[in-house]
Write a protein that holds these residues in place. Sequence first.
Motif, PDB file in Angstrom:
ATOM      1  N   LYS A   1       0.830  -1.216   0.000  1.00  0.00           N
ATOM      2  CA  LYS A   1       0.000   0.000   0.000  1.00  0.00           C
ATOM      3  C   LYS A   1       0.856   1.255   0.000  1.00  0.00           C
ATOM      4  O   LYS A   1       0.361   2.347   0.308  1.00  0.00           O
ATOM      5  N   SER A   2       2.150   1.077  -0.242  1.00  0.00           N
ATOM      6  CA  SER A   2       3.114   2.183  -0.234  1.00  0.00           C
ATOM      7  C   SER A   2       3.168   2.913   1.107  1.00  0.00           C
ATOM      8  O   SER A   2       3.378   4.131   1.149  1.00  0.00           O
ATOM      9  N   LEU A   3       2.963   2.182   2.186  1.00  0.00           N
ATOM     10  CA  LEU A   3       3.104   2.773   3.523  1.00  0.00           C
ATOM     11  C   LEU A   3       4.494   2.435   4.052  1.00  0.00           C
ATOM     12  O   LEU A   3       5.078   1.421   3.658  1.00  0.00           O
ATOM     13  N   THR A   4       4.995   3.259   4.966  1.00  0.00           N
ATOM     14  CA  THR A   4       6.322   2.962   5.526  1.00  0.00           C
ATOM     15  C   THR A   4       6.227   1.750   6.450  1.00  0.00           C
ATOM     16  O   THR A   4       5.162   1.435   6.968  1.00  0.00           O
ATOM     17  N   GLU A   5       7.374   1.127   6.684  1.00  0.00           N
ATOM     18  CA  GLU A   5       7.407  -0.049   7.580  1.00  0.00           C
ATOM     19  C   GLU A   5       7.020   0.344   8.992  1.00  0.00           C
ATOM     20  O   GLU A   5       7.385   1.410   9.462  1.00  0.00           O
ATOM     21  N   LEU A   6       6.310  -0.549   9.685  1.00  0.00           N
ATOM     22  CA  LEU A   6       6.097  -0.357  11.122  1.00  0.00           C
ATOM     23  C   LEU A   6       7.357  -0.839  11.817  1.00  0.00           C
ATOM     24  O   LEU A   6       7.880  -1.905  11.476  1.00  0.00           O
ATOM     25  N   THR A   7       7.847  -0.086  12.781  1.00  0.00           N
ATOM     26  CA  THR A   7       9.081  -0.533  13.423  1.00  0.00           C
ATOM     27  C   THR A   7       8.803  -1.773  14.262  1.00  0.00           C
ATOM     28  O   THR A   7       7.678  -1.985  14.737  1.00  0.00           O
ATOM     29  N   LEU A   8       9.853  -2.550  14.433  1.00  0.00           N
ATOM     30  CA  LEU A   8       9.742  -3.763  15.243  1.00  0.00           C
ATOM     31  C   LEU A   8       9.318  -3.388  16.661  1.00  0.00           C
ATOM     32  O   LEU A   8       8.425  -4.007  17.242  1.00  0.00           O
ATOM     33  N   GLU A   9       9.943  -2.338  17.191  1.00  0.00           N
ATOM     34  CA  GLU A   9       9.705  -1.925  18.582  1.00  0.00           C
ATOM     35  C   GLU A   9       8.243  -1.537  18.803  1.00  0.00           C
ATOM     36  O   GLU A   9       7.612  -1.975  19.752  1.00  0.00           O
ATOM     37  N   GLU A  10       7.739  -0.710  17.882  1.00  0.00           N
ATOM     38  CA  GLU A  10       6.368  -0.216  18.001  1.00  0.00           C
ATOM     39  C   GLU A  10       5.372  -1.390  17.956  1.00  0.00           C
ATOM     40  O   GLU A  10       4.475  -1.507  18.790  1.00  0.00           O
ATOM     41  N   SER A  11       5.544  -2.265  16.988  1.00  0.00           N
ATOM     42  CA  SER A  11       4.633  -3.403  16.845  1.00  0.00           C
ATOM     43  C   SER A  11       4.739  -4.327  18.045  1.00  0.00           C
ATOM     44  O   SER A  11       3.744  -4.874  18.515  1.00  0.00           O
ATOM     45  N   PHE A  12       5.959  -4.487  18.529  1.00  0.00           N
ATOM     46  CA  PHE A  12       6.177  -5.383  19.664  1.00  0.00           C
ATOM     47  C   PHE A  12       5.463  -4.873  20.918  1.00  0.00           C
ATOM     48  O   PHE A  12       4.824  -5.648  21.635  1.00  0.00           O
ATOM     49  N   GLU A  13       5.574  -3.555  21.165  1.00  0.00           N
ATOM     50  CA  GLU A  13       4.906  -2.973  22.343  1.00  0.00           C
ATOM     51  C   GLU A  13       3.406  -3.253  22.285  1.00  0.00           C
ATOM     52  O   GLU A  13       2.789  -3.634  23.264  1.00  0.00           O
ATOM     53  N   ARG A  14       2.828  -3.074  21.106  1.00  0.00           N
ATOM     54  CA  ARG A  14       1.382  -3.302  20.956  1.00  0.00           C
ATOM     55  C   ARG A  14       1.038  -4.780  21.139  1.00  0.00           C
ATOM     56  O   ARG A  14       0.055  -5.130  21.778  1.00  0.00           O
ATOM     57  N   TYR A  15       1.878  -5.611  20.577  1.00  0.00           N
ATOM     58  CA  TYR A  15       1.629  -7.055  20.659  1.00  0.00           C
ATOM     59  C   TYR A  15       1.623  -7.512  22.130  1.00  0.00           C
ATOM     60  O   TYR A  15       0.789  -8.306  22.548  1.00  0.00           O
ATOM     61  N   CYS A  16       2.573  -6.954  22.898  1.00  0.00           N
ATOM     62  CA  CYS A  16       2.654  -7.327  24.318  1.00  0.00           C
ATOM     63  C   CYS A  16       1.445  -6.833  25.106  1.00  0.00           C
ATOM     64  O   CYS A  16       1.107  -7.375  26.145  1.00  0.00           O
ATOM     65  N   LYS A  17       0.809  -5.762  24.590  1.00  0.00           N
ATOM     66  CA  LYS A  17      -0.428  -5.279  25.233  1.00  0.00           C
ATOM     67  C   LYS A  17      -1.641  -6.027  24.699  1.00  0.00           C
ATOM     68  O   LYS A  17      -2.776  -5.725  25.054  1.00  0.00           O
ATOM     69  N   GLY A  18      -1.409  -6.937  23.792  1.00  0.00           N
ATOM     70  CA  GLY A  18      -2.515  -7.725  23.240  1.00  0.00           C
ATOM     71  C   GLY A  18      -3.136  -7.114  22.008  1.00  0.00           C
ATOM     72  O   GLY A  18      -4.090  -7.642  21.441  1.00  0.00           O
TER      73      GLY A  18
END
Length: 324
Positions: A177-194
């Motif tokens: 979709k021509s969007l920038t990458e989500l950073t690993l850190e940002e996605s990880f924080e969200r994943y840990c919050k469920g």
Amino acid sequence: TISEENKVIHDYNNLILSLPRENGCDTQYFYFYHGFWCPSTLIQSVNSFQNNFHAKDSDIVVASMPKSGTTWLKGLAYAIVNRQHFTSLENNHPLLSFNPHELVPHFEVSGNNTDGQMPQIDVPNMVEPRLYGTHMPFPSLPKSIQESNCKIIYICRNPFDTFVSYWTFINKLRLKKSLTELTLEESFERYCKGICFFGPFWDNMLGYLKESIERPDRVLFLKYEDLKEDVNFHTKRIAEFVGFPFTEEEENNGVIENIIKLCSFESMKESSENKSGTAALKIEREFFFRKGEIGDWVNYLSPSMIKKLSKVMEEKLSGSSLSF
Ligand code: A3P
């Protein structure tokens, strides 16, 4: 007077605005709806599935957290259940021409359907036993599924590997979709919050685990790692569970091995059909096949991330019999 269509849009807007929301994985927010996180575009189809779906006792449901081995399990289940229709597993088998997501549809992620119908698929007239998938947690499933005697095969996977698979997958979708990458850190924080598709992962897993303990005839609880370790054993187990056990003759004729080979990561990834085009929700077929390994997370996660997710797992899963 507002038209029916406007009323639906209006009602959904009110509903959506009332829900907790967080940043999602593309330009849309994630909303916490009926016990799980999903983008607003799915709320309508989820709602339609919950309200309009009529389960049959003969139904077979492949349930999972996204990126836990859904594609593999759908392939296996399809090959097991339909094996009498295909004399040769090597030639002309639908799994050689279609991605498992096209053969085993997901009803709740079928896109924007405004008329309350399941699009494209003539659901009531699907050949029995109907085989379909879901990522929804058990308590959020349509009551009709919960109360029927249909069979549910659930697969989950080590959250470390699931997260890495999820993050890489999301970024492929973003890139498209021509969007920038989500950073690993940002996605990880969200994943840990469920906060991820159909998360929290612990609620998703524990709901099916509970049901599999209380009603083992209804829910078969599997782990990606177990399938990897002994796919032969689990293929037989799945076949027995769904009521299509292998005969001795089939065992002797190598039918089980053929099914396993047909559904193996290598043959699915290498099949020309999966190398191009899109499957469900216009997702590139090839995105469903990355490495198919256990433990690839060591190449991505930092020591502090490992500590953090281990703590989340300890907190959320230690009271259960589930371990990874
Ligand atoms: P990786 O990203 O770790 O490689 P899902 O099917 O639920 O979306 O899960 C996708 C994950 O399962 C991906 O993991 C993918 O490579 C892996 N996978 C897909 N098909 C597989 C198969 N036939 N056997 C084993 N793993 C498979």
